[in-house]
Design a protein around this motif. Structure first.
Motif, PDB file in Angstrom:
ATOM      1  N   ASP A  72     -14.820 -43.749  16.327  1.00 45.64           N
ATOM      2  CA  ASP A  72     -15.718 -43.040  17.244  1.00 45.64           C
ATOM      3  C   ASP A  72     -14.940 -42.668  18.509  1.00 45.64           C
ATOM      4  OD1 ASP A  72     -17.688 -42.096  18.896  1.00 45.64           O
ATOM      5  OD2 ASP A  72     -19.024 -43.836  18.683  1.00 45.64           O
ATOM      6  N   LEU A  73     -14.692 -41.371  18.745  1.00 47.23           N
ATOM      7  CA  LEU A  73     -13.875 -40.919  19.880  1.00 47.23           C
ATOM      8  C   LEU A  73     -14.534 -41.196  21.234  1.00 47.23           C
ATOM      9  CD1 LEU A  73     -12.503 -37.541  18.436  1.00 47.23           C
ATOM     10  CD2 LEU A  73     -11.366 -39.778  18.554  1.00 47.23           C
ATOM     11  N   GLU A  74     -15.822 -41.494  21.245  1.00 47.76           N
ATOM     12  CA  GLU A  74     -16.502 -41.849  22.501  1.00 47.76           C
ATOM     13  C   GLU A  74     -15.919 -43.129  23.105  1.00 47.76           C
ATOM     14  OE1 GLU A  74     -19.002 -40.368  24.377  1.00 47.76           O
ATOM     15  OE2 GLU A  74     -18.508 -38.633  23.119  1.00 47.76           O
ATOM     16  N   LEU A  75     -15.295 -43.932  22.238  1.00 44.89           N
ATOM     17  CA  LEU A  75     -14.703 -45.188  22.717  1.00 44.89           C
ATOM     18  C   LEU A  75     -13.541 -44.935  23.683  1.00 44.89           C
ATOM     19  CD1 LEU A  75     -14.653 -47.325  19.422  1.00 44.89           C
ATOM     20  CD2 LEU A  75     -16.391 -47.244  21.217  1.00 44.89           C
ATOM     21  N   ASP A  76     -12.910 -43.760  23.588  1.00 40.45           N
ATOM     22  CA  ASP A  76     -11.800 -43.424  24.494  1.00 40.45           C
ATOM     23  C   ASP A  76     -12.272 -43.334  25.949  1.00 40.45           C
ATOM     24  OD1 ASP A  76     -10.037 -43.309  22.393  1.00 40.45           O
ATOM     25  OD2 ASP A  76     -10.266 -41.140  22.093  1.00 40.45           O
ATOM     26  N   LYS A  77     -13.568 -43.076  26.154  1.00 38.86           N
ATOM     27  CA  LYS A  77     -14.097 -42.878  27.507  1.00 38.86           C
ATOM     28  C   LYS A  77     -14.590 -44.174  28.159  1.00 38.86           C
ATOM     29  CE  LYS A  77     -15.779 -38.303  26.099  1.00 38.86           C
ATOM     30  NZ  LYS A  77     -16.991 -37.464  25.891  1.00 38.86           N
ATOM     31  N   SER A  78     -14.646 -45.254  27.391  1.00 36.43           N
ATOM     32  CA  SER A  78     -15.186 -46.508  27.927  1.00 36.43           C
ATOM     33  C   SER A  78     -14.235 -47.114  28.960  1.00 36.43           C
ATOM     34  CB  SER A  78     -15.414 -47.521  26.806  1.00 36.43           C
ATOM     35  OG  SER A  78     -15.821 -48.765  27.351  1.00 36.43           O
ATOM     36  N   PRO A  79     -14.753 -47.546  30.108  1.00 34.50           N
ATOM     37  CA  PRO A  79     -13.894 -48.176  31.112  1.00 34.50           C
ATOM     38  C   PRO A  79     -13.539 -49.617  30.753  1.00 34.50           C
ATOM     39  CG  PRO A  79     -16.171 -48.174  31.860  1.00 34.50           C
ATOM     40  CD  PRO A  79     -16.148 -47.417  30.570  1.00 34.50           C
ATOM     41  N   PHE A  80     -14.265 -50.190  29.807  1.00 33.34           N
ATOM     42  CA  PHE A  80     -14.062 -51.593  29.475  1.00 33.34           C
ATOM     43  C   PHE A  80     -13.080 -51.754  28.306  1.00 33.34           C
ATOM     44  CE2 PHE A  80     -18.366 -51.263  31.281  1.00 33.34           C
ATOM     45  CZ  PHE A  80     -18.182 -52.071  32.405  1.00 33.34           C
ATOM     46  N   THR A  81     -12.702 -53.005  28.040  1.00 32.32           N
ATOM     47  CA  THR A  81     -11.788 -53.307  26.934  1.00 32.32           C
ATOM     48  C   THR A  81     -12.545 -53.189  25.605  1.00 32.32           C
ATOM     49  OG1 THR A  81     -10.529 -54.811  28.341  1.00 32.32           O
ATOM     50  CG2 THR A  81     -10.268 -55.065  25.954  1.00 32.32           C
ATOM     51  N   ILE A  82     -12.033 -52.358  24.730  1.00 27.77           N
ATOM     52  CA  ILE A  82     -12.661 -52.135  23.423  1.00 27.77           C
ATOM     53  C   ILE A  82     -11.706 -52.622  22.332  1.00 27.77           C
ATOM     54  CG2 ILE A  82     -13.506 -50.407  21.786  1.00 27.77           C
ATOM     55  CD1 ILE A  82     -15.330 -50.660  24.162  1.00 27.77           C
ATOM     56  N   ILE A  83     -12.196 -53.497  21.460  1.00 28.93           N
ATOM     57  CA  ILE A  83     -11.428 -53.979  20.312  1.00 28.93           C
ATOM     58  C   ILE A  83     -12.056 -53.379  19.052  1.00 28.93           C
ATOM     59  CG2 ILE A  83     -10.685 -55.997  18.996  1.00 28.93           C
ATOM     60  CD1 ILE A  83      -9.377 -55.697  21.767  1.00 28.93           C
ATOM     61  N   VAL A  84     -11.284 -52.471  18.399  1.00 24.72           N
ATOM     62  CA  VAL A  84     -11.777 -51.756  17.215  1.00 24.72           C
ATOM     63  C   VAL A  84     -11.323 -52.500  15.958  1.00 24.72           C
ATOM     64  CG1 VAL A  84     -11.947 -49.511  16.091  1.00 24.72           C
ATOM     65  CG2 VAL A  84     -11.511 -49.631  18.548  1.00 24.72           C
ATOM     66  N   VAL A  85     -12.185 -52.495  14.942  1.00 28.54           N
ATOM     67  CA  VAL A  85     -11.876 -53.197  13.690  1.00 28.54           C
ATOM     68  C   VAL A  85     -11.906 -52.203  12.529  1.00 28.54           C
ATOM     69  CG1 VAL A  85     -12.529 -55.096  12.145  1.00 28.54           C
ATOM     70  CG2 VAL A  85     -12.988 -55.269  14.618  1.00 28.54           C
ATOM     71  N   ALA A  86     -10.861 -52.285  11.695  1.00 34.57           N
ATOM     72  CA  ALA A  86     -10.812 -51.471  10.466  1.00 34.57           C
ATOM     73  C   ALA A  86     -10.592 -52.397   9.281  1.00 34.57           C
ATOM     74  CB  ALA A  86      -9.702 -50.442  10.564  1.00 34.57           C
ATOM     75  N   ILE A  87     -11.400 -52.249   8.243  1.00 35.33           N
ATOM     76  CA  ILE A  87     -11.256 -53.047   7.021  1.00 35.33           C
ATOM     77  C   ILE A  87     -10.817 -52.109   5.904  1.00 35.33           C
ATOM     78  CG2 ILE A  87     -12.462 -54.494   5.346  1.00 35.33           C
ATOM     79  CD1 ILE A  87     -14.325 -55.376   7.602  1.00 35.33           C
ATOM     80  N   ASN A  88      -9.647 -52.444   5.314  1.00 37.31           N
ATOM     81  CA  ASN A  88      -9.035 -51.564   4.293  1.00 37.31           C
ATOM     82  C   ASN A  88      -8.913 -50.133   4.821  1.00 37.31           C
ATOM     83  OD1 ASN A  88      -8.607 -53.581   2.377  1.00 37.31           O
ATOM     84  ND2 ASN A  88     -10.672 -53.332   1.504  1.00 37.31           N
ATOM     85  N   LYS A  89      -8.444 -50.045   6.088  1.00 37.52           N
ATOM     86  CA  LYS A  89      -8.190 -48.770   6.788  1.00 37.52           C
ATOM     87  C   LYS A  89      -9.444 -47.907   6.981  1.00 37.52           C
ATOM     88  CE  LYS A  89      -3.241 -48.164   6.185  1.00 37.52           C
ATOM     89  NZ  LYS A  89      -2.868 -49.449   5.592  1.00 37.52           N
ATOM     90  N   VAL A  90     -10.628 -48.563   6.967  1.00 31.07           N
ATOM     91  CA  VAL A  90     -11.890 -47.859   7.231  1.00 31.07           C
ATOM     92  C   VAL A  90     -12.517 -48.460   8.496  1.00 31.07           C
ATOM     93  CG1 VAL A  90     -14.210 -47.347   6.389  1.00 31.07           C
ATOM     94  CG2 VAL A  90     -12.275 -47.366   4.789  1.00 31.07           C
ATOM     95  N   TYR A  91     -12.859 -47.574   9.453  1.00 30.76           N
ATOM     96  CA  TYR A  91     -13.478 -47.993  10.720  1.00 30.76           C
ATOM     97  C   TYR A  91     -14.768 -48.767  10.435  1.00 30.76           C
ATOM     98  CZ  TYR A  91     -16.211 -47.370  15.069  1.00 30.76           C
ATOM     99  OH  TYR A  91     -16.982 -47.558  16.183  1.00 30.76           O
ATOM    100  N   SER A  92     -14.828 -50.015  10.947  1.00 37.20           N
ATOM    101  CA  SER A  92     -15.962 -50.882  10.613  1.00 37.20           C
ATOM    102  C   SER A  92     -16.753 -51.354  11.832  1.00 37.20           C
ATOM    103  CB  SER A  92     -15.467 -52.110   9.840  1.00 37.20           C
ATOM    104  OG  SER A  92     -14.790 -51.700   8.669  1.00 37.20           O
ATOM    105  N   GLY A  93     -16.339 -50.928  13.028  1.00 40.74           N
ATOM    106  CA  GLY A  93     -17.097 -51.317  14.223  1.00 40.74           C
ATOM    107  C   GLY A  93     -16.173 -51.702  15.366  1.00 40.74           C
TER     108      GLY A  93
END
Length: 664
Positions: free
Chosen positions: A459-480
């Protein structure tokens, strides 16, 4: 502080009320440091000793007045009558005569003691025996009530001095030994039973414990601690036997530093106190000379001049003009303010800072550790195509292999890790995150840069967040993702609202990213916020505000805040988590780290100043009116007693009122 603290503590604390206690003979400490004022077994005896001389004088005076006016006796004349009133005078007059002698011996002839002695002996000289006894009696009663008021004001502060135990139980292999707290070294392990106070700062080795922290924070709510969390000297263990590893030397503990601050609290006097002291030194000799003028000058202008009449007027004038209402009540008001603040977990290092806080127009606050807890926590979890529990467990399992604070926050959020998950092939990618396998499923956890590196759509909206964002991918698929942020303190919003209600502007300064600072400022409704600042930039911001002739208070907790705290008109340190350097530099210390206490500190300052000025105004107005009446022969000694002792008593009661106020 040194190892003599216990022996010296009562001597030092008595210095706190030296400015408002004149001849408090009834408060005493013996050489072993036991304060009899707070020994309940001797409390009634102490009060009896304090008021006994006044009771004797009062009874003899009443009998004398009755024999003079209501039940005249032929034997109650001449030297018997004079002797009766002399005996009535001695119990209350002798201590004042002694103080007068000591003052003259020290080169201070003009004091409230000498005024009382001149006035009362003068009354005896012209045959006004009941008035002479009455003036000294009511003066003595006023002094006794002043002593009680000072003791009440001291009680909240003195309680702090009894919070640290002399000994502690130390683990010696499988056994325990009792050891002097001052001899316990860093690294030794203390065993603390339920109901016992901790003697030194340390970290908890037991799994959990609950402590009463009222001595340090002013809060009655128990504080639960977990293994490896810091615990401080003065805390009382409430439940099971626990073990604590000592981390700080006896003389360097937080409580030791608090005690040092409290003992020196009234060394810095408020401008009003300093003015009244100077005023009293000039005022007293002036009224003595005016009294002489009232007595002698009419000799040259009045046709039927009677010396005794004009001497009586001069004596009335002396009694009225005694400045004890001001000399007693003003320092007592400030001392009461410091005591009330201590009761609320706020330590003022001088009464001058009560005045400064009363005038504060802008409160500048550091963000991390002051408005926020300074600890990374998971604020939000968003899942895509997977259950939240699975996302949390898989991410926490991988992050358990990292020591990064962000990873620790996720592990703590998961609470308990799923033991069935098999973690393999863990790879840490510096500055980006982690990659690994859990039960042979590939997991990638990290920032958005890591997702771009592996060409994972997110989700490209995450680039705009001022806070620390930890993204998770399972088997190279964005999962949250996990949103990680420093948690805002529970009462931070209330603190800002309270400051706005009293028209105090709020400014937040932080070294954090401007976007993060703006988000926190918006949530708390802070007037102005500046991010990306170095310590010198914070100092520049405070200097800019001061250049606008604004009274500025700065609140911080970190080592880098110490220079800015020193620069502000009032420097406030968060004393629970704050660095020692910041606490040493600060003028005011908030013991429980609650931002809402900033408003409480300002409120205490305002109420203290209001009470002090009420006393000043009342004393001057009443005395001015009765002085004019006395000089004109329209006021007697009885009105003079009211103008002096009555006003002093009312002022003392008004000053003590601050101890009962609710400042929240």
């Amino acid at each position: 502080m040194n190892n003599k603290f216990k022996e010296d503590k009562n001597i030092k604390i008595d210095k706190l009320d030296s400015c408002c206690s004149t001849h408090d003979e009834h408060s005493h400490s013996d050489s072993d440091g036991h304060d009899h004022d707070h020994d309940h077994s001797h409390g009634d005896e102490s009060y009896f000793q304090m008021f006994f001389p006044s009771v004797i004088s009062f009874c003899l005076l009443l009998i004398g007045i009755a024999l003079d006016n209501y039940f005249p006796q032929t034997w109650f004349t001449g030297w018997i009558r004079i002797g009766w009133y002399i005996v009535a005078y001695i119990p209350v007059g002798l201590p004042v005569l002694k103080e007068t002698f000591e003052s003259i011996k020290n080169g201070e002839f003009f004091s409230e003691f000498s005024l009382m002695v001149i006035a009362t002996l003068g009354a005896f000289a012209i045959g006004q025996y009941p008035e002479g006894v009455a003036v000294m009696l009511f003066y003595g009663i006023g002094e006794n009530f002043q002593g009680l008021a000072v003791k009440r004001a001291k009680s909240n502060i003195k309680l702090l001095l009894d919070q640290r135990p002399d000994t502690a139980t130390v683990m010696d292999g499988e056994n325990t030994i009792s050891k002097k707290a001052s001899e316990i070294s860093i690294g030794e392990i203390i065993q603390l039973k339920p109901g016992e106070k901790l003697a030194l700062d340390g970290k908890l080795l037991s799994e959990s414990a609950t402590f009463n922290t009222a001595a340090l924070t002013g809060e009655s709510k128990p504080d639960s601690k977990k293994k490896n969390e810091s615990v401080l000297a003065g805390m009382i263990n409430l439940n099971t036997v626990v073990e604590v590893e000592v981390t700080t030397a006896y003389t360097d503990s937080k409580l030791s530093k608090i005690l040092e601050m409290v003992q020196e609290a009234t060394a810095k006097k408020a401008p009003t106190e300093l003015f009244i002291r100077k005023f009293a030194k000039l005022y007293t000799p002036i009224v003595v000379y005016l009294a002489l003028a009232i007595c002698l000058v009419p000799m040259f202008f009045v046709a039927h001049y009677v010396f005794s009449d004009w001497l009586y007027r001069a004596l009335v004038f002396l009694v009225i003009s005694c400045p004890c209402a001001l000399v007693i009540s003003i320092p007592l008001g400030y001392f009461g303010g410091i005591g009330a603040a201590s009761k609320n977990g706020i330590l003022f290092k001088g009464s001058n800072f009560l005045d400064i806080m009363a005038a504060v127009q802008v409160v500048v606050l550091d963000k991390t550790g002051t408005l926020t807890k300074g600890v990374f926590t998971v604020q939000k979890v968003v899942v895509v195509g997977i259950s939240e529990d699975d996302l949390v467990q898989h991410t926490a399992a991988l992050e358990s292999k990292s020591t990064h604070p962000v990873g620790t926050a996720i592990v703590q959020y998961a609470k308990a890790l799923d033991a069935t998950l098999k973690i393999t092939d863990v790879e840490e990618i510096a500055g980006h995150g982690l990659k690994g396998k859990i039960n042979d499923i590939e997991i990638i956890v990290g920032n958005v840069k890591l997702m771009k590196r592996f060409n994972i759509n997110y989700d490209l909206e995450l680039d705009k967040s001022p806070f620390t964002i930890i993204v998770v991918a399972i088997n190279k698929v964005y999962s949250g993702y996990f949103l990680i942020a420093d948690e805002i303190k529970e009462d931070a919003k209330t603190a800002i609202q309270s400051l706005h209600k009293i028209n105090v502007k709020t400014v937040m300064l932080s070294g954090d990213k401007q976007a993060v600072v703006d988000a926190v400022a918006k949530e708390l409704n802070i007037d102005s916020a500046y991010g990306d600042l170095l310590p010198e930039n914070k100092a520049e911001q405070v200097e800019t505000l001061k250049s606008q002739n604004l009274k500025v208070a700065f609140v911080g907790d970190g080592v880098n805040d110490a220079p800015v705290i020193a620069l502000a008109d009032a420097g406030i340190a968060m004393g629970g988590l704050g660095s020692d350097a910041t606490i040493e530099t600060a003028d005011i210390v908030i013991q429980n780290d609650q931002p809402s206490k900033i408003y409480t500190a300002i409120n205490i300052g305002k109420q203290t100043k209001r009470i002090v000025w009420q006393n000043i105004t009342m004393a001057f107005v009443v005395k001015a009116v009765v002085l004019i009446l006395g000089a004109g022969g329209l006021a007697t000694m009885w009105e003079a007693v009211f103008a002096d002792v009555g006003v002093a008593l009312v002022a003392i009661l008004n000053a003590v009122r601050i101890q009962r106020m609710n400042f929240k």
